[in-house]
Design a protein around this motif. Structure first.
Motif, PDB file in Angstrom:
ATOM      1  N   THR A 179       0.849  -1.188   0.000  1.00  0.00           N
ATOM      2  CA  THR A 179       0.000   0.000   0.000  1.00  0.00           C
ATOM      3  C   THR A 179       0.887   1.242   0.000  1.00  0.00           C
ATOM      4  O   THR A 179       2.092   1.174   0.228  1.00  0.00           O
ATOM      5  N   MET A 188      -8.316  -0.218   1.891  1.00  0.00           N
ATOM      6  CA  MET A 188      -7.395  -0.606   0.840  1.00  0.00           C
ATOM      7  C   MET A 188      -7.959  -0.327  -0.551  1.00  0.00           C
ATOM      8  O   MET A 188      -7.232   0.017  -1.480  1.00  0.00           O
ATOM      9  N   ALA A 194      -3.102   0.582  -4.706  1.00  0.00           N
ATOM     10  CA  ALA A 194      -4.022  -0.461  -5.145  1.00  0.00           C
ATOM     11  C   ALA A 194      -4.601  -0.118  -6.509  1.00  0.00           C
ATOM     12  O   ALA A 194      -4.728  -0.976  -7.396  1.00  0.00           O
ATOM     13  N   SER A 218       0.653 -10.749   0.186  1.00  0.00           N
ATOM     14  CA  SER A 218      -0.414 -10.207   1.016  1.00  0.00           C
ATOM     15  C   SER A 218       0.090 -10.138   2.448  1.00  0.00           C
ATOM     16  O   SER A 218       1.165 -10.630   2.775  1.00  0.00           O
ATOM     17  N   LEU A 227      -0.599  -5.597  -0.824  1.00  0.00           N
ATOM     18  CA  LEU A 227      -1.953  -5.429  -1.340  1.00  0.00           C
ATOM     19  C   LEU A 227      -2.704  -6.729  -1.569  1.00  0.00           C
ATOM     20  O   LEU A 227      -3.937  -6.751  -1.532  1.00  0.00           O
ATOM     21  N   ARG A 229      -4.483  -8.804  -4.092  1.00  0.00           N
ATOM     22  CA  ARG A 229      -5.088  -8.413  -5.370  1.00  0.00           C
ATOM     23  C   ARG A 229      -4.466  -9.157  -6.558  1.00  0.00           C
ATOM     24  O   ARG A 229      -4.227  -8.577  -7.620  1.00  0.00           O
ATOM     25  N   SER A 245      -7.657  -8.584  -0.792  1.00  0.00           N
ATOM     26  CA  SER A 245      -6.464  -8.308   0.019  1.00  0.00           C
ATOM     27  C   SER A 245      -5.913  -9.540   0.721  1.00  0.00           C
ATOM     28  O   SER A 245      -4.729  -9.600   1.036  1.00  0.00           O
TER      29      SER A 245
END
Length: 280
Positions: A179, A188, A194, A218, A227, A229, A245
């Motif tokens: 982040t 987030m 992101a 993560s 992040l 994703r 996340s």
């Protein structure tokens, strides 16, 4: 063909990381995955601090991941786990002398290494920690021609374009992407990094009309909150599967030849280029 991108947390404990990779590979195999992309730093974790750490300082040395041999036992252990699958994994590669190291990735099967990449673009905070790689090269795999990007590489369109021009149909993006450090968001989903992480994934796929498999760490390590994703992006820039996340696998079925041919049927971006007019 079924492909997957992993979101997971990895640590300085390489034995623990190998156990976690084994679990992820087993879950992917149960789902019939043929190509699995793991995050950057899946062997040994990533740096713990991006605010100008100094590896020569004893107080900062712990921020660095262990330096591994790309042909050493740790990478061979991942190959043994991969067996028939194509697996991409990131780690810190030991250089030929003390103080030299690369942020690296290998693509492998149980038969050995298919392709290698050292991160070319070094962002602020790690530029003094890692030597830069010297290029982008696609390689052939049982699942088709592939190329790899690490973290900051995907910020630059030329990186993915170089691989696409070298015939890559699948781009594996291995990240340890945190982040924002300077503009924390309350959620987030509102984080600037992101948004950029997703934007780069979709843009690199769409502008080159290729399939992109994007893995990411993560959880938390040191001062960094990664992040997650992970996602698979189609040649039109559409997200075909994703995680959020938390850890997990983004799994989907793809037909690279058919999907890429369809995307390029009318507008073929690589053929429409005008490199004679581009500066540099």
């Amino acid at each position: 063909m079924r492909v997957a991108a992993a979101a997971a947390n990895f640590t300085r404990d390489v034995a623990f990381d190998l156990e976690r990779i084994g679990v992820i590979v087993a879950h992917a195999r149960e789902q019939g995955v043929r190509v699995l992309v793991l995050p950057d730093g899946a062997l040994g974790g990533y740096v713990h601090d991006l605010r100008s750490p100094d590896p020569a300082d004893p107080d900062d040395g712990a921020v660095l991941p262990p330096e591994l041999d790309p042909d050493g036992p740790e990478v061979r252990a991942v190959a043994a786990l991969a067996r028939e699958m194509v697996v991409c994994v990131g780690f810190c590669e030991a250089g030929p002398e003390p103080g030299v190291r690369w942020n690296s990735a290998v693509c492998l099967t149980g038969d050995g290494v298919l392709g290698r990449h050292r991160k070319v673009h070094q962002p602020a905070g790690v530029a003094g920690l890692f030597a830069a790689g010297d290029g982008f090269t696609a390689f052939d795999t049982p699942a088709g021609r592939m190329g790899m990007l690490i973290d900051h590489d995907k910020t630059f369109p030329e990186s993915a374009r170089s691989l696409a021009l070298d015939g890559a149909q699948l781009l594996a993006c291995l990240s340890a992407w945190p982040t924002s450090l300077t503009n924390r968001a309350p959620r987030m989903a509102q984080d600037r990094q992101a948004r950029l992480f997703d934007l780069y994934d979709q843009s690199r796929a769409a502008e080159n009309q290729v399939l992109l498999i994007s893995a990411n760490q993560s959880g938390r390590n040191g001062s960094l909150h990664f992040l997650g994703r992970a996602k698979v992006v189609g040649p039109g820039g559409d997200i075909l599967a994703r995680t959020w996340s938390k850890g997990g696998l983004a799994v989907t079925d793809v037909e690279p030849d058919e999907m890429i041919a369809s995307a390029r049927a009318v507008l073929h971006h690589l053929k429409e280029r005008r490199p004679d007019l581009y500066r540099g």
